[in-house]
Motif scaffolding. Sequence first.
Motif, short mmCIF file in Angstrom:
data_model
loop_
_atom_site.label_atom_id
_atom_site.label_comp_id
_atom_site.label_asym_id
_atom_site.label_seq_id
_atom_site.Cartn_x
_atom_site.Cartn_y
_atom_site.Cartn_z
N ALA A 183 0.84 -1.20 0.00
CA ALA A 183 0.00 0.00 0.00
C ALA A 183 0.87 1.25 0.00
O ALA A 183 2.08 1.19 0.21
CB ALA A 183 -0.91 0.01 1.22
N GLY A 228 -5.42 1.98 -2.03
CA GLY A 228 -6.41 0.98 -2.40
C GLY A 228 -7.83 1.44 -2.11
O GLY A 228 -8.74 1.24 -2.93
N ASP A 261 -10.54 2.71 -5.11
CA ASP A 261 -11.81 2.02 -5.18
C ASP A 261 -12.97 3.00 -5.07
O ASP A 261 -13.96 2.89 -5.80
CB ASP A 261 -11.90 0.98 -4.04
N HIS A 294 -7.91 -11.19 -5.36
CA HIS A 294 -7.47 -9.83 -5.70
C HIS A 294 -8.26 -9.29 -6.90
O HIS A 294 -8.71 -8.14 -6.89
CB HIS A 294 -5.97 -9.84 -6.00
N PHE A 308 -10.35 -5.90 -6.76
CA PHE A 308 -9.63 -4.77 -7.34
C PHE A 308 -9.70 -4.73 -8.85
O PHE A 308 -9.28 -3.74 -9.46
CB PHE A 308 -8.16 -4.80 -6.89
#
Length: 260
Positions: free
Chosen positions: A128, A199, A203, A255, A259
Amino acid sequence: MTARSALPVSATAAVAALLAGCTSTAPNGKQGTGPELVRPGALVTCTHLPYAPFEETRNGRIVGFDVDLVDLVAKDLGVTQRIVNTPFEGVETGQDFAIRTCDVAAAGMTITPARAKVMDFSAPYFDATQALLVKRGATPVKEIGDLKGRKLGYLKATTGAGCAKDHGTGVELVEFEDVGLLLAAVRSGQVDAGINDNGVLLDYAKHNQDTTVTAEFDTGEHYGFAVRKGNDALRRSIDTTLAKARRDGSYDRIHRKWFG
């Protein structure tokens, strides 16, 4: 620093001492064998909602990237994951472990030396970094210094908070207790930008196209799942499951699910 990274406060010595003699149960319900769990037949997970796409509530169920990964751990242990929504301060200070609220913390939490003093971390499972979210069409913001004389929102008890305070000279800093409130404040114009983990912000921008991420900072952060200090059997079980998930493709599948 990252949205879920901050400088933790040690859990009270009195509470830790009080519970030092408590025994936990293994997955099969017997004392003293296998990973220590606070509740027979369950892997109890502490998290803090919302923190999409890592953990969020949809249709009355708590779901997310972290949830799916911990489900793999629970499956390998032969138990069921049960999730407890708790204030993030209780998670990142280690207090929830001291009072046996949960077995594992899965809260999009960055591994830091300070936190590692009060809890033990799994191997890293997610890379991250920090990022800035603004309203689309607003004055370009490429770094925190661009916000001098304007408002920057951050989430309490996180690495993003530390980043804002370290680099926000001349910036009006606004603290939020909940990431949902922070994101709404950016979208409504209450603050000119919000700092948090990339992240989460990417999103959010994907689903709210009147916002955009204008900068990411290479802070070299890594998320880890946390367990009570000294619960080595459970920590090793988590690491074993994560390694297997990377080998057999389960990690990549999860994932992609969250994502894209």
